[in-house]
Design a protein around this motif. Structure first.
Motif, PDB file in Angstrom:
ATOM      1  N   THR A   1       0.600  -8.488   6.690  1.00 22.80           N
ATOM      2  CA  THR A   1       0.367  -7.041   6.608  1.00 22.80           C
ATOM      3  C   THR A   1      -0.539  -6.654   5.447  1.00 22.80           C
ATOM      4  O   THR A   1      -1.108  -5.564   5.445  1.00 22.80           O
ATOM      5  CB  THR A   1       1.708  -6.301   6.459  1.00 22.80           C
ATOM      6  OG1 THR A   1       2.421  -6.853   5.343  1.00 22.80           O
ATOM      7  CG2 THR A   1       2.559  -6.469   7.713  1.00 22.80           C
TER       8      THR A   1
ATOM      9  N   GLU B   1       1.560   1.524  12.901  1.00 19.39           N
ATOM     10  CA  GLU B   1       1.164   2.784  12.270  1.00 19.39           C
ATOM     11  C   GLU B   1      -0.345   3.002  12.331  1.00 19.39           C
ATOM     12  O   GLU B   1      -0.824   4.112  12.074  1.00 19.39           O
ATOM     13  CB  GLU B   1       1.628   2.816  10.817  1.00 19.39           C
ATOM     14  CG  GLU B   1       3.158   2.881  10.675  1.00 19.39           C
ATOM     15  CD  GLU B   1       3.589   2.982   9.227  1.00 19.39           C
ATOM     16  OE1 GLU B   1       2.700   3.001   8.351  1.00 19.39           O
ATOM     17  OE2 GLU B   1       4.807   3.052   8.959  1.00 19.39           O
ATOM     18  N   GLN B   2      -1.105   1.973  12.640  1.00 19.16           N
ATOM     19  CA  GLN B   2      -2.563   2.094  12.732  1.00 19.16           C
ATOM     20  C   GLN B   2      -3.008   2.610  14.106  1.00 19.16           C
ATOM     21  O   GLN B   2      -4.201   2.567  14.408  1.00 19.16           O
ATOM     22  CB  GLN B   2      -3.208   0.725  12.471  1.00 19.16           C
ATOM     23  CG  GLN B   2      -2.866   0.112  11.135  1.00 19.16           C
ATOM     24  CD  GLN B   2      -3.448   0.893   9.975  1.00 19.16           C
ATOM     25  OE1 GLN B   2      -4.511   1.496  10.099  1.00 19.16           O
ATOM     26  NE2 GLN B   2      -2.752   0.912   8.856  1.00 19.16           N
TER      27      GLN B   2
ATOM     28  N   ASP C   1       0.822  -3.897  12.887  1.00 20.17           N
ATOM     29  CA  ASP C   1       1.103  -2.639  12.182  1.00 20.17           C
ATOM     30  C   ASP C   1       0.923  -1.479  13.161  1.00 20.17           C
ATOM     31  O   ASP C   1      -0.183  -0.943  13.306  1.00 20.17           O
ATOM     32  CB  ASP C   1       0.163  -2.483  10.983  1.00 20.17           C
ATOM     33  CG  ASP C   1       0.496  -1.251  10.149  1.00 20.17           C
ATOM     34  OD1 ASP C   1       1.531  -0.616  10.426  1.00 20.17           O
ATOM     35  OD2 ASP C   1      -0.269  -0.914   9.221  1.00 20.17           O
TER      36      ASP C   1
ATOM     37  N   CYS D   1      -0.698  14.339   5.181  1.00 22.40           N
ATOM     38  CA  CYS D   1      -1.660  13.413   5.813  1.00 22.40           C
ATOM     39  C   CYS D   1      -1.970  13.830   7.256  1.00 22.40           C
ATOM     40  O   CYS D   1      -2.117  12.977   8.141  1.00 22.40           O
ATOM     41  CB  CYS D   1      -1.144  11.977   5.786  1.00 22.40           C
ATOM     42  SG  CYS D   1      -1.379  11.189   4.213  1.00 22.40           S
TER      43      CYS D   1
ATOM     44  N   GLN E   1       6.315   8.817   4.207  1.00 26.87           N
ATOM     45  CA  GLN E   1       5.580   7.895   5.061  1.00 26.87           C
ATOM     46  C   GLN E   1       4.296   7.461   4.364  1.00 26.87           C
ATOM     47  O   GLN E   1       3.878   8.050   3.364  1.00 26.87           O
ATOM     48  CB  GLN E   1       5.237   8.569   6.403  1.00 26.87           C
ATOM     49  CG  GLN E   1       6.448   8.981   7.215  1.00 26.87           C
ATOM     50  CD  GLN E   1       7.223   7.797   7.740  1.00 26.87           C
ATOM     51  OE1 GLN E   1       6.661   6.726   7.912  1.00 26.87           O
ATOM     52  NE2 GLN E   1       8.513   7.976   7.967  1.00 26.87           N
ATOM     53  N   SER E   2       3.676   6.417   4.890  1.00 28.82           N
ATOM     54  CA  SER E   2       2.487   5.857   4.265  1.00 28.82           C
ATOM     55  C   SER E   2       1.394   6.911   4.135  1.00 28.82           C
ATOM     56  O   SER E   2       1.027   7.573   5.105  1.00 28.82           O
ATOM     57  CB  SER E   2       1.980   4.679   5.110  1.00 28.82           C
ATOM     58  OG  SER E   2       0.784   4.171   4.567  1.00 28.82           O
ATOM     59  N   GLY E   3       0.867   7.072   2.905  1.00 33.92           N
ATOM     60  CA  GLY E   3      -0.227   8.012   2.651  1.00 33.92           C
ATOM     61  C   GLY E   3       0.210   9.397   2.224  1.00 33.92           C
ATOM     62  O   GLY E   3      -0.587  10.161   1.683  1.00 33.92           O
TER      63      GLY E   3
END
Length: 972
Positions: free
Chosen positions: A114, A152-153, A150, A833, A804-806
């Motif tokens: 990752t 999430e992408q 991943d 985001c 969450q991411s970002g």
């Protein structure tokens, strides 16, 4: 060296050996070439990974190719060592050789770590824009790998898929459709603009890509076109109704041209040499084509039955399903399904299934003669299947029922016990249809109990004798006597039927069988199987009345001797057509992992214009005017251009209005043309400041008034006198003071913490729609604390934000003391985001911690910006295709005025109004707070409360959610 080894190296000589390799690489080349045969033979070569990975920087292209082949195989197993060469792979992405660039990307996507996800994403984006279609194809292959690593992408990968779907090369088409199926099969809107291109490219795509594209287009067509057999289905339903009901008038079905395009372009592929392609086209025609046209696939499927047994098995599975609903399609090829002695058993059984499905009054005699031959086969499983097929033919075709029954009775004298046992089971099912006419057969079968040892057959005979004991009153008690002797040695299924036979004879002939029944029940009472013990205990209480027995024993005869419905012998393939033909789920008759359900046909035809790729006329007009230099007002040429532009604009906004008188129309055209020319000039002067003005917040434009005023003065000086007078009479709207629709007092509030949960402390929040001064990329959230407790609250602050991411959060300053009965408000900033995912954190006091979350509506993720009408049209023209979402709706009665529409839209989303020349259209503009992505909304009202909502957004996910929220606001 053996001959096979020589052949192997002969086939691989182009990869393994080189003409005069450089001296420095000669030894390495030989070692690398030795690795490849080891891998091909299945031997483990992972121990050589450190030595091989060093040569990834070798300048020899052939060696580098071999190294990349090795690394793709073992990169996932040796991830740590592969990461050491990550920089070399990145350099390989810039290599002038397309094979090296593709191999580097393939190796990079094979490293399942990752940490390198951002590097992989960047590499895929660059490869998607590569000049080589082979590299773009590799990028499409890498997309599912990254998605599985991943998820999430997904949003970023969808953008790459959308870009690759627009690729016009056949090499890329199949791979990107496969990536689409793996990552976002629900995003059917991505296919609209590329549908016709995919249909036209289909004939030239490689065979693997053809299968993928055809399967995807099958599901697409089921959502976008009407059922071509809808009228025939309705007629069948109407025939079932009473004749007195009036037939409803129906519109004749007209096939959509795009539907016809798909059928026409896939038909030549029925002649493909690849069985998978032929099977894919066959399932497409079965699911999509009119009944009159489905027959073309029969000949192609029969041709595939000359292939290998594996191919035959799959094809026959699908033919068996098709032949149930489309029997006439395969009737001309009946002899092609005759069974050969060399066929494997599973092929024989499937051919039997097809022959049984094709049987009718015309060909049943021929088929039964074939079945008589098959019964003599040495394959016992095949013989059993043949006997079952004869039973099904007898059930489906009443004219041959007696003939089949007599033939099966003759098989009872067969020397093979398995044949006799299977015949007994089938005869039992057939006798249930007309038991009174065949008492002789029941007597004959009763005599077989001494010889037949197969449990299922013995159980069937006992069930028949017990069910129809009144037809054999003398034989039935004797059969029970014999069975009672061998009760302890019988199988469980036979024991259960012996108990049932004893109960039925006790109820109908208790004088002769009373003692026998008690004896059998006593034996069953101490049986090892608890099912048999329970059955005996239940039956004893039911048929032998005692003081303790309940009222149920009165109805024992009705329970045991009730008429049973005759069994229906159906094909095991009857209900398999709900799976897509040709899929693994259809083969297994169970939903397999990753299976996409075949959608139902829509009730109404969806809008076919979504597949149009032509640019709208209004967009062309706007682009043409913008790119022109300043027109000369005095020339007749410029006046005609103005008239043309005004006509295109008016035709766009006023399509549905009635015609007016020619004089009034001419005046309106001149007026619109003048305003259009004025706006166009302003746009030309402001070209260099357009992007700046678009990215400036509506409430932070202190410097705009002076700039715009000076431009307007300059523009006014350059205009002739008649335009100058019009400028004085109709001044432009002030830019620096936009209208604010929603006052802060009417903002919707949400509960963050209830006073009971918070022990007297209640917390509410709202989105203030004001810029957050510490960070303009954050959404300002106003939080109001109310202390309802009797004691003061201390040290109110935020801790342990789980985002969450970002996402980011800017905490409000700590509130030291909040006295009892008082309220205080603070503001905090959250960077969502551009997503509606919740921000989770802990709200803390000096004594407690409360887990809370703030989830924004999609309309609060944006800020309003100002736009002129021309700017709105220009930006809307650039956000067409996948970035445009249109939905038709019916406005609520209270929402059919312009003011009500504006109020509800701006309540649902933080947008500003854009000036518009038409009173039937409302336009709004904004941008997302985090990324500054443009959001354009237009609502066009029509007669009878009908309206059309259009959202243009660079981020399609936000656009989709915004359409849903605004639609709800306008209709409820």
């Amino acid at each position: 060296v053996q001959n096979s080894d020589v052949g192997y190296f002969e086939n691989c000589r182009c990869v393994v050996f080189y003409e005069q390799p450089p001296p420095a690489c000669a030894v390495r080349s030989q070692k690398r070439s030795n690795c490849e045969p080891m891998i091909a033979r299945g031997k483990n070569a992972s121990d050589l990974f450190p030595a091989v990975v060093k040569n990834v920087a070798c300048k020899n292209i052939e060696v580098k190719k071999l190294v990349y082949v090795y690394l793709v195989r073992y990169a996932e197993e040796q991830q740590d060592l592969a990461l050491l060469s990550i920089s070399t792979f990145q350099r390989g992405l810039k290599d002038p050789n397309q094979l090296i660039r593709a191999s580097a990307l393939r190796v990079l996507s094979s490293i399942r770590v990752t940490i390198i996800v951002p590097i992989m994403m960047l590499a895929i984006k660059e490869a998607a824009s590569d000049m080589s279609p082979y590299v773009r194809k590799t990028a499409a292959h890498a997309i599912p790998k990254l998605y599985s690593l991943d998820p999430e992408q997904k949003d970023c990968l969808i953008e790459v898929i959308e870009k690759l779907l627009a690729d016009k090369t056949t090499l890329v088409a199949g791979s990107v459709v496969m990536a689409f199926e793996e990552v976002c099969p629900e995003r059917i809107d991505l296919i609209h603009k590329n549908y016709r291109k995919l249909c036209n490219l289909l004939i030239d795509v490689e065979e693997w890509g053809q299968v993928v594209i055809i399967n995807m287009l099958t599901r697409y067509a089921r959502t976008q076109f009407l059922n071509p057999n809808m009228n025939e289905d309705k007629e069948e339903k109407e025939k079932k109704k009473t004749e007195a009901t009036a037939i409803v008038k129906r519109k004749p079905y007209v096939m959509d041209p795009d539907h016809r395009l798909l059928l026409r372009n896939t038909k030549p592929l029925l002649q493909s040499r690849n069985a998978a392609v032929v099977m894919a086209v066959a399932q497409l025609y079965f699911h999509l084509a009119p009944k009159a046209e489905v027959g073309v696939i029969a000949k192609a499927l029969v041709r595939l039955m000359r292939s290998h047994s594996e191919v035959q098995y799959v094809v026959l599975q699908n033919v068996a399903t098709m032949s149930i609903k489309r029997r006439g399609m395969f009737e001309p090829y009946l002899k092609s399904f005759y069974i050969r002695s060399t066929d494997p058993t599973q092929i024989k059984v499937l051919k039997l299934e097809v022959l049984t499905n094709l049987a009718n009054e015309t060909n049943i005699s021929t088929i039964l003669r074939e079945f008589q031959t098959y019964i003599k086969s040495n394959d016992k499983d095949f013989v059993a299947a043949t006997i079952q097929a004869i039973g099904r033919c007898a059930t489906n075709i009443g004219e041959v029922r007696d003939t089949c029954l007599n033939g099966l009775v003759q098989l009872l004298s067969n020397r093979d016990e398995l044949v006799v046992a299977e015949s007994v089971v089938v005869i039992k099912k057939l006798l249930q249809m007309q038991p009174e006419q065949h008492s002789d057969i029941i007597k004959h079968m009763a005599k077989l109990t001494d010889n037949i040892q197969v449990p299922m057959a013995r159980a069937s005979i006992l069930w028949l004798i017990g069910e129809y004991c009144e037809h054999v009153p003398k034989i039935a008690p004797d059969v029970l006597r014999k069975m009672a002797k061998t009760f302890t040695n019988e199988e469980d299924i036979v024991k259960l039927q012996i108990i049932n036979l004893a109960a039925k004879l006790y109820l109908t002939n208790s004088k002769q069988t009373k003692l026998l029944t008690q004896y059998v029940l006593n034996l069953a009472k101490y049986d090892q199987n608890y099912d048999i013990r329970d059955r005996a205990r239940f039956i004893r209480q039911l048929i032998v009345p005692t003081d303790k027995s309940g009222a149920l024993s009165k109805y024992a005869k009705k329970l045991f001797l009730a008429l049973k419905p005759a069994p229906v012998l159906e094909s095991p393939f009857k209900d398999r057509d709900h799976f897509q033909l040709g899929s693994l789920s259809h083969l297994l008759n169970a939903k397999a992992g990753g299976y996409q359900v075949l959608p139902d046909w829509p009730e109404a035809a969806p809008d076919p214009s979504v597949r149009n790729v032509e640019v709208k006329e209004s967009v062309r007009a706007v682009e043409t005017v913008t790119k022109k230099s300043k027109p000369r007002i005095g020339s007749s040429e410029s006046e005609s251009e103005e008239d043309d532009d005004s006509e295109s604009e008016s035709s766009e906004s006023e399509e549905e209005e009635s015609e007016e008188e020619s004089e009034e129309e001419t005046k309106k055209k001149k007026k619109v043309g003048n305003e259009r020319l004025e706006n166009t000039r302003t746009t030309d002067i402001h070209t260099h400041t357009h992007s700046e003005r678009r990215n400036t917040h509506i409430l932070n434009c202190d410097s705009q008034p002076n700039t715009i005023a000076s431009v307007q003065v300059f523009d006014t000086i350059c205009k002739p006198a008649w335009l100058y007078m019009q400028f004085l009479l109709n001044p432009p709207l002030p830019v620096s003071v936009p209208q604010t629709i929603i006052p802060s007092g009417n903002l919707k509030t949400y509960e963050l913490l209830h006073r009971i949960t918070g022990e007297g402390l209640s917390v509410e929040y709202c989105f203030s729609r004001q810029p957050f001064s510490p960070d303009p990329h954050m959404v300002a959230v106003k939080i109001q604390f109310t202390n309802s407790a009797t004691s003061e609250a201390k040290s109110l602050h935020v801790e342990d934000a789980k985002l969450q991411s970002g996402m980011r959060i800017k905490e409000f300053p700590e509130i030291e003391v909040l006295p009892a009965g008082e309220t205080i408000s603070v503001v905090m900033g959250i960077d969502f985001c551009d997503s509606t995912q919740a921000a989770n954190f802990q709200l803390c006091t000096h004594t407690r911690k409360f887990f809370v979350s703030i989830q924004p509506p999609v309309g609060e993720l944006m800020m309003p910006i100002f736009m002129t009408e021309n700017e709105f049209k220009k930006e809307q023209g650039q956000l067409m295709g996948m970035n445009e979402i249109t939905e038709k709706l019916t406005l609520e009665e209270k929402c059919q005025g312009e003011h009500a529409v504006v109020q509800r839209v701006t309540t649902a989303a933080n947008l500003s109004r854009v000036p518009c020349g038409s009173d039937k259209e409302c336009r709004f503009a904004g941008k997302t707070v985090t990324s500054g992505s443009l959001v354009l909304v237009s609502v066009v009202t029509k007669e009878d409360g009908a309206a059309q909502l259009t959202v243009n957004c660079e981020k399609m996910v936000i656009g989709t959610m915004l359409v849903k929220d605004i639609h709800q606001a306008l209709t409820q």
